[in-house]
Design a protein around this motif. Structure first.
Motif, short mmCIF file in Angstrom:
data_model
loop_
_atom_site.label_atom_id
_atom_site.label_comp_id
_atom_site.label_asym_id
_atom_site.label_seq_id
_atom_site.Cartn_x
_atom_site.Cartn_y
_atom_site.Cartn_z
N LYS B 85 0.86 -1.19 0.00
CA LYS B 85 0.00 0.00 0.00
C LYS B 85 0.89 1.23 0.00
CE LYS B 85 -3.72 1.01 1.96
NZ LYS B 85 -4.81 1.35 2.88
N LYS B 86 0.94 1.89 -1.14
CA LYS B 86 1.80 3.06 -1.23
C LYS B 86 1.06 4.36 -1.02
CE LYS B 86 4.93 0.71 -4.28
NZ LYS B 86 5.71 0.71 -5.50
N ILE B 87 -0.24 4.26 -0.92
CA ILE B 87 -1.00 5.49 -0.62
C ILE B 87 -1.49 5.34 0.80
CG2 ILE B 87 -2.99 6.88 -1.19
CD1 ILE B 87 -2.60 6.10 -4.06
N ALA B 102 10.30 2.17 2.81
CA ALA B 102 8.92 1.89 3.21
C ALA B 102 8.70 2.17 4.69
CB ALA B 102 8.59 0.43 2.90
N ALA B 103 9.66 1.74 5.52
CA ALA B 103 9.49 1.92 6.96
C ALA B 103 9.46 3.40 7.31
CB ALA B 103 10.64 1.23 7.70
N ASP B 104 10.39 4.16 6.72
CA ASP B 104 10.43 5.60 7.00
C ASP B 104 9.10 6.25 6.63
OD1 ASP B 104 13.91 6.00 5.97
OD2 ASP B 104 13.01 5.42 7.88
N CYS B 105 8.62 5.93 5.43
CA CYS B 105 7.37 6.56 4.98
C CYS B 105 6.21 6.19 5.90
CB CYS B 105 7.04 6.15 3.56
SG CYS B 105 8.12 6.90 2.35
N GLN B 106 6.09 4.89 6.18
CA GLN B 106 4.95 4.47 6.99
C GLN B 106 4.99 5.11 8.35
OE1 GLN B 106 4.85 0.24 7.14
NE2 GLN B 106 3.77 0.06 5.20
N PHE B 107 6.16 5.06 9.00
CA PHE B 107 6.24 5.60 10.36
C PHE B 107 5.92 7.09 10.38
CE2 PHE B 107 7.52 5.75 14.69
CZ PHE B 107 8.02 7.04 14.85
N TRP B 108 6.58 7.84 9.50
CA TRP B 108 6.43 9.30 9.58
C TRP B 108 5.06 9.76 9.14
CZ3 TRP B 108 9.06 11.63 12.92
CH2 TRP B 108 10.35 11.19 13.23
N SER B 137 7.78 18.29 6.79
CA SER B 137 9.07 18.68 6.23
C SER B 137 10.01 19.21 7.31
CB SER B 137 8.89 19.69 5.10
OG SER B 137 8.93 20.99 5.57
N ASN B 138 9.46 19.84 8.35
CA ASN B 138 10.33 20.30 9.44
C ASN B 138 10.91 19.12 10.20
OD1 ASN B 138 10.03 23.01 8.91
ND2 ASN B 138 8.31 23.27 10.28
N ILE B 139 10.08 18.08 10.40
CA ILE B 139 10.58 16.89 11.08
C ILE B 139 11.69 16.25 10.25
CG2 ILE B 139 9.99 14.54 11.77
CD1 ILE B 139 7.18 15.61 12.36
N LEU B 140 11.43 16.09 8.94
CA LEU B 140 12.41 15.42 8.09
C LEU B 140 13.69 16.24 8.01
CD1 LEU B 140 10.14 14.08 5.23
CD2 LEU B 140 11.09 12.83 7.15
N TYR B 141 13.54 17.56 8.02
CA TYR B 141 14.74 18.41 7.98
C TYR B 141 15.60 18.19 9.21
CZ TYR B 141 17.77 22.43 7.60
OH TYR B 141 18.87 23.25 7.53
N SER B 142 14.95 17.98 10.35
CA SER B 142 15.75 17.80 11.57
C SER B 142 16.51 16.48 11.55
CB SER B 142 14.87 17.91 12.81
OG SER B 142 13.95 16.86 12.86
N TYR B 143 16.09 15.53 10.69
CA TYR B 143 16.82 14.27 10.57
C TYR B 143 17.69 14.24 9.34
CZ TYR B 143 13.97 12.23 14.24
OH TYR B 143 13.38 11.96 15.44
N ARG B 144 17.94 15.39 8.78
CA ARG B 144 18.69 15.50 7.54
C ARG B 144 20.10 14.95 7.72
NH1 ARG B 144 19.43 19.05 2.73
NH2 ARG B 144 21.50 19.92 3.06
N GLY B 145 20.53 14.14 6.75
CA GLY B 145 21.88 13.59 6.81
C GLY B 145 21.97 12.33 7.64
N MET B 146 20.87 11.91 8.27
CA MET B 146 20.93 10.70 9.10
C MET B 146 20.41 9.47 8.39
SD MET B 146 19.93 12.03 12.83
CE MET B 146 19.94 13.75 13.22
N GLY B 147 20.15 9.59 7.09
CA GLY B 147 19.84 8.38 6.35
C GLY B 147 18.37 8.09 6.15
N LEU B 148 17.50 9.01 6.49
CA LEU B 148 16.09 8.79 6.19
C LEU B 148 15.90 8.89 4.68
CD1 LEU B 148 13.85 10.77 8.69
CD2 LEU B 148 14.28 8.34 8.61
N SER B 149 14.97 8.10 4.17
CA SER B 149 14.72 8.16 2.74
C SER B 149 13.22 8.26 2.51
CB SER B 149 15.28 6.89 2.09
OG SER B 149 14.83 6.79 0.77
N VAL B 150 12.76 9.46 2.27
CA VAL B 150 11.32 9.69 2.14
C VAL B 150 11.11 10.66 0.99
CG1 VAL B 150 9.30 10.71 3.23
CG2 VAL B 150 10.88 9.39 4.60
#
Lengths: 249, 270
Positions: B85-87, B102-108, B137-150
């Motif tokens: 399920k991608k939506i 997938a895990a990053d997207c689902q969790f966030w 986007s603010n959350i993802l920015y704070s994890y920038r460079g740590m390997g999240l892929s979303v």
């Protein structure tokens, strides 16, 4: 009783937080402030104590804006007010940054009240000694709003309210004379409430009017004097009308 | 140095386009188009984004927003699932698409759903699509460079009407009317850009999205499975269809019996 007012984190045996109550006393000694909500304007008024001759009166603005659509007036410790106002201004901008929308009046009131509450539940700090009247227009619905906070951290919305010195008499006056008004009528109602407890004259009253289109506008002394004169004239006419029928009889 | 942005996704990046709000690109996010590769983690994340199969797209039209995606997940050359399920349903009026990890997207996305609900409870009004995408986007920015892929698109309907934002793990956020994300996106863009009109009916728009996803799955080996199409309107989102792309193929290109030119006949018994 005296043992329970040193560190404010403790309750007294009969359930009081004395520091908070003492802060409310400080508010009661502060200068009078009144807010009235109309259908298309909201008016804030504060009592201005006579400024010393050498003081630049423009540097003691008692009604301040927190954002283009929110303004605040307060009664109590002005230094505490400065700290609270600065934090609120930052929060207004921070909200704009995180959700790309201006704050609602309720949101910023909740924030200020939350801040005031925090200082009633921390060690080694005292509560903020001020009650704030916060006015503004809701950025989505355009509805005018007036809120009041107090040192305990509670807040509620009002159609008209007063705080500071002699606030009870002002509130009584407002309760008796409040009706839905708009524009200049709202300004007059606010000034009439203030005149109950303040010596008349533009020198002793500071009024600011907030409209949706133009934001906050401080009235000039001359404008206030003109409105005061109108009110006096109306009062005199009412007195004369009252006396006239009794003469006939 | 070519901005890594270009390598990773095929989002609208041509200036003066209707694809994105240029104020956002130039004013608020100047870094979006000058991203240099920062740190090794994000490089791997980029590679992941590039390789992980996705064909997701979303576009705004007169009646609302259409969101569509395939359902294949691959690990290298191995198809690990045909029914992903991608939506993701953030709340009854907002959808998010999944691209990248997938895990990053689902969790966030679930986390975003929680934050949206808390915002509703505190402020007695729904959060706007602008606000929700900015929170993410603010959350993802704070994890920038740590390997999240979303690489997600947030689509929804709020007081201002339909809203569509692209948000990625670099902390970038773009407002736009047409987006496609994933390895199948170039093919999807071809069909989408060709057939797009602002004033389509809901059925026409859904059919366009379906065809675009189908064509992406046809040419891109890393996309496939089921083409799901969702529509977001003033009353919230509604799933329009979920068709197996294999069946869609025969629907669009039915087998035409070829005319027989010469037929072999049995030789008459001598």
């Amino acid at each position: 009783m005296a043992r329970y007012d040193r560190a404010i984190t403790v309750f007294s045996p009969d359930g009081h937080l004395f520091q908070v109550e003492y802060a409310l006393e400080a508010v009661r000694k502060g200068n009078a402030a009144v807010g009235v909500r109309g259908t298309d304007v909201i008016v804030l008024g504060v009592e201005k104590k006579s400024t010393p001759k050498l003081q630049d009166s423009r540097s003691v603005r008692k009604i301040v804006s927190l954002d283009t659509h929110i303004a605040l007036a307060c009664a109590g410790l002005k230094a505490d007010a400065r700290v609270l106002i600065n934090r609120a201004r930052i929060e207004c901008q921070s909200h704009r940054l995180t959700v790309e929308d201006p704050v609602t009046v309720e949101y910023i009131t909740r924030y200020i009240a939350g801040l005031q509450q925090k200082y009633t539940q921390s060690g080694g700090v005292r509560p903020f000694g001020l009650s704030a009247l916060i006015i503004g227009f809701d950025p989505y619905s355009g509805a005018p709003a007036l809120y009041q906070t107090d040192p305990s951290g509670t807040f509620s919305a009002w159609k008209a309210n007063a705080t500071g010195r002699n606030s009870n008499s002002m509130r009584e006056f407002l309760e008796k004379n409040y009706k839905e008004t708009s524009g200049q009528e709202t300004v007059k109602l606010a000034i009439r409430a203030l005149l109950e407890v303040v010596e008349s004259g533009g020198k002793n009253i500071e009024i600011a009017v907030m409209t949706k289109e133009q934001g906050l506008r401080q009235l000039e002394e001359s404008e206030i004097d003109a409105i005061v004169a109108e009110i006096e004239a109306e009062k005199a006419a009412a007195e004369a009308a009252k006396k006239a029928p009794s003469k006939d009889s | 140095m070519r901005p890594s942005w270009r390598m990773r996704t095929a989002c609208g990046r041509r200036a003066g386009d209707t694809l994105f709000d240029s104020r956002l690109a130039l004013g608020n996010f100047p870094s979006t188009f000058e991203i240099k590769r920062v740190g090794s983690n994000s490089v791997e994340a980029f590679e992941k984004l590039k390789l992980l199969s996705r064909a997701t797209l979303a576009f705004i039209f007169k009646e609302g927003v259409i969101v569509a995606a395939d359902s294949r997940a691959s690990m290298g050359g191995y198809i690990s699932s045909q029914s992903v399920k991608k939506i993701i349903e953030i709340n009854p009026y907002m959808l998010g698409t999944m691209a990248g990890g997938a895990a990053d997207c689902q969790f966030w996305h679930r986390n975003l759903g929680i934050k949206c609900r808390l915002h509703e409870l505190a402020n007695k009004r729904r959060i706007s699509v602008t606000g929700a995408s900015k929170l993410l986007s603010n959350i993802l920015y704070s994890y920038r460079g740590m390997g999240l892929s979303v690489g997600t698109m947030i689509a929804g309907w709020d007081e201002k009407g339909p809203g569509l934002y692209y948000v990625d793990s670099e902390g970038g956020r773009l407002k736009g009317t047409r987006f496609s994300v994933g390895s199948g996106s170039p093919y999807a863009y071809g069909v989408l850009d060709n057939g797009y009109r602002f004033d389509m009916t809901v059925e026409e728009a859904a059919e366009l999205a379906r065809r675009a996803i189908y064509h992406a799955t046809f040419r891109d080996g890393a996309s496939g499975g089921v083409a799901s199409v969702y529509y977001v309107g003033p009353d919230g989102w509604k799933k329009m269809s979920g068709d197996d792309v294999g069946e869609l193929h025969y629907k669009y290109y039915p087998v035409v019996p070829t005319p027989i030119e010469q037929e072999m006949v049995d030789a008459p018994a001598a």
